[in-house]
Design an enzyme around this catalytic site. Structure first.
Site, mmCIF file in Angstrom:
data_model
loop_
_atom_site.group_PDB
_atom_site.id
_atom_site.type_symbol
_atom_site.label_atom_id
_atom_site.label_comp_id
_atom_site.label_asym_id
_atom_site.label_seq_id
_atom_site.Cartn_x
_atom_site.Cartn_y
_atom_site.Cartn_z
ATOM 1 N N HIS A 84 48.269 -12.973 -23.163
ATOM 2 C CA HIS A 84 47.017 -13.708 -22.969
ATOM 3 C C HIS A 84 47.300 -15.196 -22.715
ATOM 4 C CE1 HIS A 84 44.983 -10.063 -24.006
ATOM 5 N NE2 HIS A 84 45.398 -10.083 -25.250
ATOM 6 N N ARG A 102 36.299 -6.825 -32.527
ATOM 7 C CA ARG A 102 37.435 -6.447 -33.368
ATOM 8 C C ARG A 102 36.981 -5.640 -34.578
ATOM 9 N NH1 ARG A 102 41.442 -10.490 -36.650
ATOM 10 N NH2 ARG A 102 39.523 -10.694 -37.867
ATOM 11 N N HIS A 107 51.198 -4.602 -21.314
ATOM 12 C CA HIS A 107 50.501 -4.736 -22.602
ATOM 13 C C HIS A 107 49.483 -3.618 -22.769
ATOM 14 C CE1 HIS A 107 49.416 -6.792 -26.247
ATOM 15 N NE2 HIS A 107 48.138 -6.812 -25.914
ATOM 16 N N ASP A 158 45.854 -3.535 -21.713
ATOM 17 C CA ASP A 158 45.423 -3.924 -23.056
ATOM 18 C C ASP A 158 44.513 -2.887 -23.708
ATOM 19 O OD1 ASP A 158 44.856 -5.289 -25.349
ATOM 20 O OD2 ASP A 158 44.194 -7.131 -24.393
ATOM 21 N N HIS A 168 50.787 -11.806 -29.212
ATOM 22 C CA HIS A 168 49.475 -12.310 -28.802
ATOM 23 C C HIS A 168 49.408 -13.800 -29.127
ATOM 24 C CE1 HIS A 168 47.779 -8.084 -29.893
ATOM 25 N NE2 HIS A 168 47.783 -8.181 -28.574
#
Length: 455
Positions: free
Chosen positions: A268, A82, A56, A319, A231
Site C-alpha cells: 500500500h 475491518r 499481495h 489483496d 502493510h
C-alpha cells in the site's frame, strides 16, 4: 515436447516475432528463441505474454466479497470494514480455508495471474489456540496452490499487538496471534515443501501489529534472500497514530529503524510525503499496490507519478479479492492517476510510449522481485509461466503486437486469456481451469457452511 511457438511474444526487451518457447519437466524455461522456424508438431499461438504476479493476497477474504457493501450507522471506513472482516474470519476451518483458497487461485489463473504472494495471518483455531500442527492453516493454503497449479510465495505473518505501543490483541484478533518464534516455526515447517512452485518468506503485519524490535529480529532470523512484506501507511489513521508513538510517520519510522532493501515489499504505502517517496524509491524495495482493494476501502491513491520519477519499483496485488483480474488492477492504477493529475497516459515516457505494455512489464518486474521466485519474464531459467491470449476476440482482432496490451488493459471487460501455463503445466485451456467444477463444488460447500454459522 514441452514447447510452444508464438507468432508474437512479449520478451523482457519487448515484442518479438516467431518465438519458440521450450521448458523442462521441472517447469523451467530452457529456450526462448526469436525469429525461429516453427517445429513440426509444436502447438502454435498468436499472442503470448508472461503470466502476471499477484504480490499481495489474503485468500480467506475471497469469501467476503460483496458482503460489506451495506452502509453502517455512521461514516464507513477501513476500520469499520475491518471489524466485519474479523467477524467473518472467526469461524473458518482449515478445510474451508483450503476450499476458498483453491477457488480463488483458480480464478486468478483464469484471469492471468500465474504467481501469488499469500500474506497469511489466520494461524490459530477459532478459540485462539494453536493447532496440533501450528502450520496447519498455512499448509492448507499451500495445498490449494498445489491443487490449482498457481505458484506461491507464502508469507506467514507476525501479528502480536492491536496497536502502536504493544497494545494487547483484541479478542477478535486471537486467531492471528504470533511472535517471532512461532512465525519462524511455520517457515521451518514449510521448508520441505519449497521448490519450483513454492517459496517461503515472512511478513510483519504492520507497525501497529509488530514492534520494531520484533521486526528487526524477524528480518535477521529469516534465511538470507527470503522476501519480507509489510502493510504500511495504508490509511490516514495509521499516519496520524505513528507520530504520536514514534514522532515519525510510518515509512520514515520503518526506514530509521530497519535496513530496508530489495527483499522488502511495502504494501500500500498509500500516504507518503516527498521525502518518503524518495526513501522508498532509493531503497530498491517494491511498493505493493492494490488499487481495487484500496478503492473499495477508501484508502486513497498512491503518489505514483512522483514515485516513478524517482525510479521506484512497484507491483500489483488483489489483496481482499474484490477483483481477481490483473487487468482491473492495472486499469484502476492508471485511471486513478489520470483523475488526480487531470491528464492522460501516466505510466509512460518519451522512450516508453505504450502505456499498457509499460504497466504489464513494470508490474511483472516488481512482482517477481517481491515474490522471491524466478518469474515475471519469458527467458531461460525463469519459471514456465505464460498466457496465450485469444486472438479471435473482437478486442484483439487485427491488433499490432505493440497494441495488444493496450487493448487488453483498456478495452472492455471480457477476459481474453485463453490458455495458461504455470510452472510448465497447462492449468487453463479454452478459458476453463482444469478442475473448475470440482473446485467450485468444494467452494460452494464451504460458503454454505459459513453462512449457517453466521446465521
Amino acid at each position: 515436447m514441452n514447447a510452444l511457438f508464438a507468432r508474437h511474444a512479449l520478451l523482457p526487451e519487448g515484442w518479438h516475432g516467431d518465438v519458440l518457447i521450450e521448458w523442462d519437466g521441472r517447469g523451467n524455461l530452457t529456450k526462448v528463441e526469436a525469429h525461429a522456424r516453427p517445429p513440426i508438431g509444436v502447438a502454435r499461438a498468436d499472442y503470448v505474454v508472461p503470466g502476471m504476479v499477484n504480490l499481495h493476497s489474503h485468500a480467506f477474504q475471497r469469501a467476503l466479497g460483496g458482503l460489506t457493501e451495506q452502509a453502517g450507522d455512521g461514516p464507513d471506513s477501513f476500520w469499520t470494514w475491518r471489524d466485519l472482516m474479523y467477524r467473518f474470519g472467526a469461524s473458518i476451518t482449515p478445510e474451508q480455508l483450503e476450499a476458498i483458497a483453491t477457488q480463488l487461485f483458480s480464478e486468478c489463473l483464469r484471469h492471468g495471474y500465474t504467481a501469488l504472494c499469500e500474506f497469511h495471518y489466520i494461524h490459530r483455531d477459532p478459540a485462539g489456540k494453536a493447532y496440533a500442527r501450528p502450520a496447519e492453516m498455512a499448509e492448507r493454503v499451500v495445498a490449494a496452490g498445489q491443487q490449482s497449479g498457481i505458484g506461491l510465495t507464502m508469507l506467514p505473518v507476525l501479528y502480536s499487538h492491536s496497536g502502536f505501543g504493544a497494545q494487547p490483541l483484541k479478542p477478535e484478533q486471537g486467531r492471528f496471534r504470533s511472535d517471532v518464534d512461532s512465525v519462524l516455526g511455520i517457515v521451518e515447517a514449510l521448508a520441505p515443501l519449497r521448490g519450483g512452485q513454492l517459496e517461503v518468506g515472512a511478513a510483519p503485519h504492520s507497525l501497529r501489529a509488530a514492534g520494531i524490535e520484533q521486526i528487526r529480529e524477524l528480518a535477521a532470523s529469516l534465511p538470507a534472500g527470503r522476501p519480507l512484506h509489510i502493510h504500511i501507511a495504508e490509511q490516514q489513521g495509521e499516519v496520524r497514530q505513528s507520530p504520536e508513538f514514534s514522532s515519525r510517520r510510518p515509512v520514515e519510522y520503518l526506514f530509521d529503524a530497519i535496513a530496508v532493501d530489495a527483499r522488502w515489499c511495502l504494501v500500500h504505502a498509500t500516504h507518503l510525503n516527498e521525502a518518503e517517496v524518495a526513501q522508498l524509491a532509493a531503497s530498491g524495495a517494491v511498493a505493493g499496490l492494490c488499487p481495487t482493494t484500496e478503492a473499495n476501502l477508501g484508502d486513497g491513491l498512491f503518489p505514483l507519478s512522483d514515485y516513478l520519477a524517482a525510479g521506484g519499483r512497484w507491483g500489483i496485488g488483489s489483496d481482499s479479492h474484490v477483483s481477481q483480474s490483473p487487468v482491473e488492477e492495472l486499469r484502476w492504477l492508471e485511471y486513478g492517476q489520470r483523475l488526480v493529475g487531470q491528464r492522460r497516459n501516466i505510466v509512460a515516457s518519451p522512450a516508453r510510449r505504450h502505456v499498457g505494455e509499460n504497466l504489464w512489464q513494470d508490474a511483472l518486474s516488481g512482482g517477481a522481485q517481491a515474490s522471491g521466485r524466478p518469474v515475471g519474464a519469458l527467458a531461460p531459467g525463469r519459471r514456465a509461466d505464460l498466457l496465450v491470449l485469444d486472438s479471435t476476440h473482437p478486442n484483439l482482432e487485427g491488433a499490432l503486437e505493440t497494441d495488444v496490451l493496450g487493448r487488453l488493459v483498456f478495452c472492455g471487460n471480457d477476459n481474453p486469456v485463453r490458455d495458461v501455463l504455470a510452472g510448465g503445466r497447462w492449468v487453463v485451456q479454452g478459458g476453463r481451469h482444469m478442475a473448475q467444477e470440482a473446485i467450485a463444488r468444494r467452494y460452494r460447500e464451504a460458503i454454505n457452511q459459513l453462512r449457517e454459522v453466521r446465521a
